[in-house]
Each structure stands twice: as C-alpha cells, then as structure tokens.
Design a protein around this motif. Structure first.
Motif, PDB file in Angstrom:
ATOM      1  N   UNK A  41       0.809  -1.232   0.000  1.00 32.12           N
ATOM      2  CA  UNK A  41       0.000   0.000   0.000  1.00 32.12           C
ATOM      3  C   UNK A  41       0.837   1.275   0.000  1.00 32.12           C
ATOM      4  N   UNK A  42       2.175   1.163   0.007  1.00 32.82           N
ATOM      5  CA  UNK A  42       2.989   2.392   0.043  1.00 32.82           C
ATOM      6  C   UNK A  42       2.935   3.116  -1.306  1.00 32.82           C
ATOM      7  N   UNK A  43       2.711   4.433  -1.235  1.00 26.52           N
ATOM      8  CA  UNK A  43       2.665   5.245  -2.465  1.00 26.52           C
ATOM      9  C   UNK A  43       4.010   5.955  -2.577  1.00 26.52           C
ATOM     10  N   UNK A  44       4.723   5.734  -3.662  1.00 26.36           N
ATOM     11  CA  UNK A  44       6.024   6.391  -3.801  1.00 26.36           C
ATOM     12  C   UNK A  44       6.260   6.848  -5.227  1.00 26.36           C
ATOM     13  N   UNK A  45       7.302   6.317  -5.835  1.00 22.66           N
ATOM     14  CA  UNK A  45       7.776   6.851  -7.111  1.00 22.66           C
ATOM     15  C   UNK A  45       6.781   6.633  -8.254  1.00 22.66           C
ATOM     16  N   UNK A  46       7.034   7.361  -9.355  1.00 23.09           N
ATOM     17  CA  UNK A  46       6.130   7.238 -10.489  1.00 23.09           C
ATOM     18  C   UNK A  46       6.788   7.123 -11.848  1.00 23.09           C
ATOM     19  N   UNK A  47       8.082   7.451 -11.946  1.00 28.74           N
ATOM     20  CA  UNK A  47       8.700   7.557 -13.272  1.00 28.74           C
ATOM     21  C   UNK A  47       9.773   6.483 -13.457  1.00 28.74           C
ATOM     22  N   UNK A  48       9.619   5.640 -14.464  1.00 34.15           N
ATOM     23  CA  UNK A  48      10.585   4.567 -14.725  1.00 34.15           C
ATOM     24  C   UNK A  48      11.409   4.892 -15.968  1.00 34.15           C
ATOM     25  N   UNK A  49      12.727   4.716 -15.843  1.00 31.18           N
ATOM     26  CA  UNK A  49      13.609   4.870 -16.998  1.00 31.18           C
ATOM     27  C   UNK A  49      13.519   3.613 -17.867  1.00 31.18           C
TER      28      UNK A  49
END
Ligand code: RFL
Ligand code: PHB
Length: 391
Positions: A41-49
C-alpha cells in the motif's frame, strides 16, 4: 534454514533482485520487517527509466508496465507564470520514460514471487546480520515468538535508508556523504484526471510544485513545504488552494480537485554510503543512497544497483569469477554520483530557497531561461532525466 542469497527488504530493490535470481535458477529468501499489505500500500515513485523497464522485462514482470504505463514524450517547466516544454524524446535521441507507479511495480513483483513459489518472510522483527566479513554469513530474525537463523552465501541489503544492513557495517569501513534540504514534499494522490498529459515542474516564489499522474483518471501532486511542517498542519482544501496558486492560469483553470486517497510529507535528502560492498554484504537501493525526488531517480538507481548485483552474482555462480563482486561497488557508485549530481542540481534549480534572497531567485530564473532557450542545455537535462546509459 539455508539459501544462497538472503535478501533483506521487500521494496522494489529486494523483490526485483529475487525475481532476476530466480530466472537464473538461483534460490533466495526475502526477509521483510513490515506486513505484505503494508508494503503493497505504500505510495512512492512514479517515473521509470528505459533501463528499469528493461530489467523488469528481464525479470519477466515488465508486461503490465509497458501495457498500462503512460509514456509522456516531454516534461514542462513552469516559471515566471509560463510553461515551457522540454521534448525529452527528441532531445535524448529517441528515449522515453514511463509513468507507472512504484505501487504497481511492487504488486507485479509480489505476484511473480508468489507464483514462483519463492520463500518470503513478512513481519520479521529485530533482523540481525552475522559474520558478514567471513565465509559463512547469516541473517537472524524474530517471528512468532522465536528467533530463526538463515544461513547463506551472500546477503543483499535492500532494506532502505532506515534498515539494519548499512548499520551492520563497522563505522570505520564506511564513509557517508549527506545533504539535508530545508523543505519536504507534501504529496496528494487523488482520483481526478491529470491537469496535463505531461509532468509539470513549477518554480514559483511560493515554492515548488509538481503535477504528476498515475493514469488517465488518477493524479499525483506535490508541494514544497518547510521541513518543520507536519501533514496535520494541512487540510485537503488548503492543499488544492495552494497548488492552484503555484500554477499558470490555464492549468489553474483545468485543475480538478477531489478527495485525497493519500496525503503525506516526505523530507528531502541527498545521501551516499561508500563502499556498497563489505565482505559478503552488498548494499543496494535506498540502503546505500538517497536522492531528493525532483529528478525521479531513486527507484531507477535501486533498479540499476540490482542489475549490477545480479550480474556479479551470476558471474560468481556460473563462471566462478569474482570480478563482478569485486567491481560491484565501483560500478554502482559511478552511476549513483551522476544521479546524485543531477537530482541535487534539479532540486536546487526548481525550489524556493528563502535564505538565498532575491539574488538567488534571479539566478534561478536566468538558468531556467537559458535551459529553455538553449538546445544544448535542454539536451543535457533530457539526457539525465531519461537516464544515463548503464556503464
Ligand atoms: P525501499 O522501497 O525503502 O524498501 C526497503 C524495504 O526494506 C524494509 N525494511 C526492513 N526489512 C527488514 N529488516 C529491517 N530492519 C528493515 N528496515 C526496512 C522496508 O519495510 C521496505 O519494504 O527501498 P528500495 O527497495 O531501495 O527502493 C527505493 C525506492 O523505494 C525509492 O528510491 C523511491 O521511492 C524514490 N522515489 C522516486 N524514485 C524514482 O525513481 N522515481 C520517482 O518518481 C520517485 N518519486 C520517490 C518519489 C520517493 C518519495 N518518497 C516517499 C521519499 C517520490 C517520493 C515522494
Ligand atoms: C511521481 O509521480 O510520484 C513523481 C514524478 C516525478 C518526480 C517525482 C515523483 O520527479
């Protein structure tokens, strides 16, 4: 209990390493302090290289990210009340990033781990590392009222900044570098359509703001707030009002607000611990380094560490070579410091620093103007944002 590789931490670094090893036929056990529900349930990063997506593919878990992720071609820089587009795709020679939440990456990795029948211990308390500089390391932990010891060949310390792994290295063997910023990011996740198709990074005298997204119907927004503020100091209405004040008139008009699914404050920090290997312990991801989130590099660095560690361990088990193990730390740190530099630079450029006064503000505006007016400067931003090549 015995396994070749004991992995401490079920964050993206630990879970990805476990899957890569599994594809190479190397068994492993993951030991995680939290429950599986908490991790999921942790909300963190959004952008993947691109390099992170390639590693997810190699681990057999990239399909959903490629099908459901959003591939923006650019980002927008907002300053002095106007937005300027940086065409990441064109300026980086055809590369792209993918917007796909860390929560989803974690979900995909957990499903794959369960399907592969690999052992995971959730809710492990008082995790301790033993004999990390000898030939027979082990990890022990407390669960259901008893202490269990896991013997292994190697330990992967993927337990984040607050974990036990880095602390198990003798202080004299570790050098740390740190910078703490005088602000944090207040983040809100909401089921409202994103204000723009591309991420907006806003520099304003009121502070930085970021408009990101998770899907066509889910948005992720952040505001720069003073380091001493607590999430209880904010109401959702105050968040949306402040975000509007930091946007240009068109975006302000388009912004749709809605109930927050999550609202939290993350402090901003730059941190590196060297070296990243001590004896038979390897540190990977946030356990070894932290970047401020402005450059969207944290999860991607965790993934590239894991790629290098996977290469080192397969060299060891398949080729009986220690070359990868010996070079692991150096290989990671070159990429880590480049990402640290970029994240620090982008953070320094985009945030409001009251202590630098009007002079500092003018310098930031001059640099932003240069950035959007010069192909060379914009290309340097794009090259770093989409991710430098793996060395
Ligand atoms: P994690 O995700 O912290 O996972 C570590 C795991 O170890 C467990 N653990 C322990 N287990 C056993 N024993 C102990 N003693 C333990 N102590 C801890 C923890 O419960 C946890 O499950 O580290 P990992 O795997 O290295 O992954 C790193 C990433 O999570 C992190 O770098 C990113 O989230 C950073 N980040 C971003 N990175 C990007 O690449 N792109 C982004 O867009 C991006 N945005 C962000 C971010 C981080 C943010 N916050 C919350 C700081 C945005 C934000 C707001
Ligand atoms: C996010 O979507 O959470 C996100 C995107 C870009 C960043 C940081 C976070 O630089």
């Amino acid at each position: 209990m015995r396994t070749p590789i004991a992995i401490i931490g079920a964050g993206p670094a630990g879970l990805l390493l476990g899957q890569l090893l599994h594809t190479a036929g190397i068994d492993n056990v993951v030991i995680e302090r939290q429950t599986a529900e908490h991790v999921r349930s942790r909300i963190r990063a959004g952008v993947l290289e691109q390099t992170t997506l390639d590693l997810l593919d190699r681990a057999g878990v990239g399909r959903r990210a490629r099908e459901e992720g959003l591939p923006p071609d650019g980002i927008e820089l907002l300053f002095e009340g106007r937005r300027h587009r940086i065409d990441l795709h064109r300026l980086s020679g055809g590369k792209r990033v993918m917007v796909y939440g860390q929560t989803e990456v974690t979900h995909d990795l957990m499903e794959a781990r369960a399907a592969a029948g690999l052992t995971s211990v959730y809710g492990a308390q008082d995790v301790q590392l033993h004999d990390i500089d000898g030939p027979h390391p082990s990890v022990s932990f407390f669960q259901n009222g008893q202490r269990t010891t896991l013997q292994c060949d190697f330990i992967a310390g993927c337990d984040g900044y607050h974990g036990a792994s880095r602390r198990a290295v003798p202080a004299a063997a570790l050098r740390t570098y740190e910078k703490v910023y005088p602000f944090g990011w207040l983040g809100v996740l909401a089921d409202v359509p994103p204000v723009s198709d591309e991420l907006i990074y806003a520099h304003t005298p009121r502070g930085f703001a970021l408009c990101s997204m998770r899907s066509a119907t889910r948005s992720r927004y952040y505001l720069q707030v003073p380091a001493e503020q607590k999430v209880q100091d904010w109401t959702e209405a105050a968040f949306w009002d402040e975000l509007r004040l930091r946007l240009d008139p068109e975006a302000r008009e388009r912004l749709v607000s809605g109930p927050a699914l999550e609202m939290s404050i993350a402090p901003l920090r730059s941190f590196v611990a060297e070296p990243m290997r001590f004896g038979r312990l390897f540190l990977a991801g946030d356990a070894a380094h932290i970047v401020p989130p402005t450059g969207a590099k944290g999860l991607n660095l965790a993934a590239s560490d894991v790629g290098f560690l996977f290469d080192a361990l397969t060299d060891h088990y398949r080729e009986h070579s220690t070359a990868g193990i010996d070079h692991y730390s150096q290989r990671c740190l070159q990429r880590v410091w480049r990402a640290e530099r970029f994240s620090w630079w982008f953070t320094s450029l985009m945030h409001h620093f009251p202590e630098t006064g009007a002079f500092g503000q003018k310098l930031q505006e001059a640099e932003l103007g240069y950035l959007v007016g010069s192909e060379a400067a914009a290309a340097a931003l794009a090259e770093n944002y989409v991710g430098l090549p793996l060395a």
